[in-house]
Motif scaffolding. Structure first.
Motif, PDB file in Angstrom:
ATOM      1  N   THR A 170       0.865  -1.170   0.000  1.00 45.80           N
ATOM      2  CA  THR A 170       0.000   0.000   0.000  1.00 45.80           C
ATOM      3  C   THR A 170       0.903   1.221   0.000  1.00 45.80           C
ATOM      4  O   THR A 170       2.068   1.141   0.398  1.00 45.80           O
ATOM      5  N   ASN A 171       0.358   2.316  -0.494  1.00 48.70           N
ATOM      6  CA  ASN A 171       1.155   3.536  -0.591  1.00 48.70           C
ATOM      7  C   ASN A 171       0.256   4.736  -0.351  1.00 48.70           C
ATOM      8  O   ASN A 171      -0.762   4.896  -1.019  1.00 48.70           O
ATOM      9  N   GLY A 172       0.660   5.587   0.572  1.00 47.04           N
ATOM     10  CA  GLY A 172      -0.123   6.774   0.874  1.00 47.04           C
ATOM     11  C   GLY A 172       0.418   8.048   0.276  1.00 47.04           C
ATOM     12  O   GLY A 172      -0.214   9.093   0.399  1.00 47.04           O
ATOM     13  N   ALA A 173       1.589   7.995  -0.364  1.00 45.89           N
ATOM     14  CA  ALA A 173       2.188   9.209  -0.942  1.00 45.89           C
ATOM     15  C   ALA A 173       2.949   8.845  -2.210  1.00 45.89           C
ATOM     16  O   ALA A 173       3.927   8.112  -2.158  1.00 45.89           O
ATOM     17  N   CYS A 174       2.499   9.367  -3.322  1.00 41.59           N
ATOM     18  CA  CYS A 174       3.167   9.104  -4.590  1.00 41.59           C
ATOM     19  C   CYS A 174       4.451   9.930  -4.676  1.00 41.59           C
ATOM     20  O   CYS A 174       4.456  11.104  -4.311  1.00 41.59           O
ATOM     21  N   PRO A 175       5.539   9.325  -5.169  1.00 45.89           N
ATOM     22  CA  PRO A 175       6.769  10.092  -5.370  1.00 45.89           C
ATOM     23  C   PRO A 175       6.578  11.303  -6.292  1.00 45.89           C
ATOM     24  O   PRO A 175       7.298  12.283  -6.180  1.00 45.89           O
ATOM     25  N   PHE A 176       5.592  11.233  -7.183  1.00 47.34           N
ATOM     26  CA  PHE A 176       5.318  12.360  -8.071  1.00 47.34           C
ATOM     27  C   PHE A 176       4.416  13.402  -7.416  1.00 47.34           C
ATOM     28  O   PHE A 176       4.112  14.422  -8.023  1.00 47.34           O
ATOM     29  N   GLY A 177       3.979  13.132  -6.190  1.00 51.88           N
ATOM     30  CA  GLY A 177       3.117  14.067  -5.473  1.00 51.88           C
ATOM     31  C   GLY A 177       1.817  14.301  -6.219  1.00 51.88           C
ATOM     32  O   GLY A 177       1.296  13.405  -6.891  1.00 51.88           O
ATOM     33  N   ASP A 178       1.310  15.510  -6.137  1.00 51.36           N
ATOM     34  CA  ASP A 178       0.042  15.841  -6.788  1.00 51.36           C
ATOM     35  C   ASP A 178       0.159  15.879  -8.310  1.00 51.36           C
ATOM     36  O   ASP A 178      -0.837  15.930  -9.012  1.00 51.36           O
ATOM     37  N   LYS A 179       1.369  15.793  -8.818  1.00 47.91           N
ATOM     38  CA  LYS A 179       1.584  15.844 -10.272  1.00 47.91           C
ATOM     39  C   LYS A 179       1.090  14.579 -10.968  1.00 47.91           C
ATOM     40  O   LYS A 179       0.950  14.553 -12.185  1.00 47.91           O
ATOM     41  N   VAL A 180       0.811  13.516 -10.213  1.00 44.24           N
ATOM     42  CA  VAL A 180       0.368  12.255 -10.798  1.00 44.24           C
ATOM     43  C   VAL A 180      -1.139  12.255 -11.082  1.00 44.24           C
ATOM     44  O   VAL A 180      -1.607  11.448 -11.875  1.00 44.24           O
ATOM     45  N   ALA A 181      -1.875  13.179 -10.472  1.00 40.75           N
ATOM     46  CA  ALA A 181      -3.330  13.209 -10.640  1.00 40.75           C
ATOM     47  C   ALA A 181      -3.703  13.283 -12.113  1.00 40.75           C
ATOM     48  O   ALA A 181      -3.206  14.138 -12.848  1.00 40.75           O
ATOM     49  N   GLY A 182      -4.550  12.370 -12.539  1.00 41.47           N
ATOM     50  CA  GLY A 182      -5.003  12.350 -13.921  1.00 41.47           C
ATOM     51  C   GLY A 182      -3.993  11.818 -14.918  1.00 41.47           C
ATOM     52  O   GLY A 182      -4.201  11.915 -16.119  1.00 41.47           O
ATOM     53  N   ARG A 183      -2.898  11.257 -14.435  1.00 44.38           N
ATOM     54  CA  ARG A 183      -1.852  10.727 -15.318  1.00 44.38           C
ATOM     55  C   ARG A 183      -1.570   9.255 -14.981  1.00 44.38           C
ATOM     56  O   ARG A 183      -0.487   8.899 -14.546  1.00 44.38           O
ATOM     57  N   PRO A 184      -2.556   8.376 -15.175  1.00 42.53           N
ATOM     58  CA  PRO A 184      -2.358   6.970 -14.818  1.00 42.53           C
ATOM     59  C   PRO A 184      -1.217   6.287 -15.581  1.00 42.53           C
ATOM     60  O   PRO A 184      -0.679   5.288 -15.103  1.00 42.53           O
ATOM     61  N   SER A 185      -0.824   6.836 -16.712  1.00 41.65           N
ATOM     62  CA  SER A 185       0.302   6.233 -17.436  1.00 41.65           C
ATOM     63  C   SER A 185       1.580   6.298 -16.607  1.00 41.65           C
ATOM     64  O   SER A 185       2.465   5.449 -16.746  1.00 41.65           O
ATOM     65  N   MET A 186       1.677   7.288 -15.710  1.00 43.41           N
ATOM     66  CA  MET A 186       2.871   7.414 -14.869  1.00 43.41           C
ATOM     67  C   MET A 186       3.014   6.229 -13.908  1.00 43.41           C
ATOM     68  O   MET A 186       4.113   5.927 -13.443  1.00 43.41           O
ATOM     69  N   CYS A 187       1.913   5.536 -13.637  1.00 45.35           N
ATOM     70  CA  CYS A 187       1.961   4.365 -12.754  1.00 45.35           C
ATOM     71  C   CYS A 187       2.734   3.205 -13.379  1.00 45.35           C
ATOM     72  O   CYS A 187       3.104   2.263 -12.685  1.00 45.35           O
ATOM     73  N   MET A 188       2.985   3.300 -14.672  1.00 47.87           N
ATOM     74  CA  MET A 188       3.778   2.258 -15.323  1.00 47.87           C
ATOM     75  C   MET A 188       5.213   2.258 -14.806  1.00 47.87           C
ATOM     76  O   MET A 188       5.912   1.260 -14.904  1.00 47.87           O
ATOM     77  N   MET A 189       5.644   3.376 -14.239  1.00 44.02           N
ATOM     78  CA  MET A 189       6.975   3.402 -13.611  1.00 44.02           C
ATOM     79  C   MET A 189       6.995   2.405 -12.458  1.00 44.02           C
ATOM     80  O   MET A 189       7.896   1.580 -12.352  1.00 44.02           O
ATOM     81  N   THR A 190       5.988   2.469 -11.594  1.00 42.48           N
ATOM     82  CA  THR A 190       5.913   1.539 -10.460  1.00 42.48           C
ATOM     83  C   THR A 190       5.764   0.113 -10.959  1.00 42.48           C
ATOM     84  O   THR A 190       6.484  -0.783 -10.513  1.00 42.48           O
ATOM     85  N   SER A 191       4.849  -0.108 -11.883  1.00 41.80           N
ATOM     86  CA  SER A 191       4.627  -1.458 -12.383  1.00 41.80           C
ATOM     87  C   SER A 191       5.910  -2.057 -12.943  1.00 41.80           C
ATOM     88  O   SER A 191       6.282  -3.184 -12.606  1.00 41.80           O
ATOM     89  N   ASN A 192       6.590  -1.310 -13.786  1.00 41.30           N
ATOM     90  CA  ASN A 192       7.784  -1.844 -14.427  1.00 41.30           C
ATOM     91  C   ASN A 192       8.967  -1.978 -13.492  1.00 41.30           C
ATOM     92  O   ASN A 192       9.682  -2.977 -13.538  1.00 41.30           O
ATOM     93  N   VAL A 193       9.179  -1.004 -12.639  1.00 44.45           N
ATOM     94  CA  VAL A 193      10.290  -1.113 -11.687  1.00 44.45           C
ATOM     95  C   VAL A 193      10.050  -2.313 -10.767  1.00 44.45           C
ATOM     96  O   VAL A 193      10.941  -3.148 -10.562  1.00 44.45           O
ATOM     97  N   PHE A 194       8.848  -2.445 -10.217  1.00 46.00           N
ATOM     98  CA  PHE A 194       8.531  -3.578  -9.349  1.00 46.00           C
ATOM     99  C   PHE A 194       8.624  -4.891 -10.126  1.00 46.00           C
ATOM    100  O   PHE A 194       9.180  -5.874  -9.644  1.00 46.00           O
TER     101      PHE A 194
END
Length: 181
Positions: free
Chosen positions: A108-132
């Motif tokens: 679980t994660n309560g704070a995105c490394p991108f902060g509020d800049k991630v809002a509305g940008r679900p493609s940025m979650c591919m960083m987490t998916s791919n790194v993990f």
């Protein structure tokens, strides 16, 4: 030609202005705008694909860094889980392990490394998916990463499941699969 001379004001005047601009904010804005532009131009799926390539390369680098620092050729399942939490901590995420079994690790994660800049940008979650996914697969042979909840999609927190083995639950889950290269 009429030219008038001017004297630039002292830079110290500008340095004390309350402008939210520093390297971290600038880079997060840059990534946000790149992701947004990709999503707008080629669509969410293709944008996620481009960001996945970047995430894969970063995952490989981070994996190599941790293995070298730990002096091991391969991380154990426990080390993989700890590394995934630690790398997010280092980039100001707040990931923690909810569950760890032989079949899966739930974060679980309560704070995105991108902060509020991630809002509305679900493609940025591919960083987490791919790194993990890359780190897990390179050390344990395979991984399936499921982004059950994400801050980017408007959830209050992220919930990421990394399946370590194929199972009925893993096969039914909507996620990305990764394999050792």
């Amino acid at each position: 030609m009429n030219s008038s001379a001017f004297t630039p004001s002292e830079t110290t005047t500008l340095q004390v202005l309350d402008i939210p601009l520093e390297r971290d904010v600038f880079l997060r804005n840059l990534v946000r705008e790149l992701a947004g532009t990709l999503q707008d131009v080629v669509g969410l799926e293709e944008a996620s694909g481009f960001i996945s390539v970047v995430g894969q390369r970063i995952g490989e680098q981070i994996n190599d860094d941790y293995k070298a620092a730990l002096g091991v050729s391969e991380l154990s399942p426990a080390q993989v889980a700890e590394v995934l939490v630690d790398l997010k901590r280092r980039i100001q995420g707040r990931f923690s392990i909810v569950e760890a079994t032989d079949e899966r690790i739930v974060f679980t994660n309560g704070a995105c490394p991108f902060g509020d800049k991630v809002a509305g940008r679900p493609s940025m979650c591919m960083m987490t998916s791919n790194v993990f996914g890359v780190i897990t697969a390179e050390n344990l042979g395979r991984a399936k990463v499921v982004l059950e909840q994400t801050i980017a999609r408007g959830d209050a927190a992220c919930r990421v499941v990394v399946y370590l083995k194929p199972s009925a639950q893993a096969l039914a889950a909507d996620g990305r699969e990764y394999f050792r290269s």
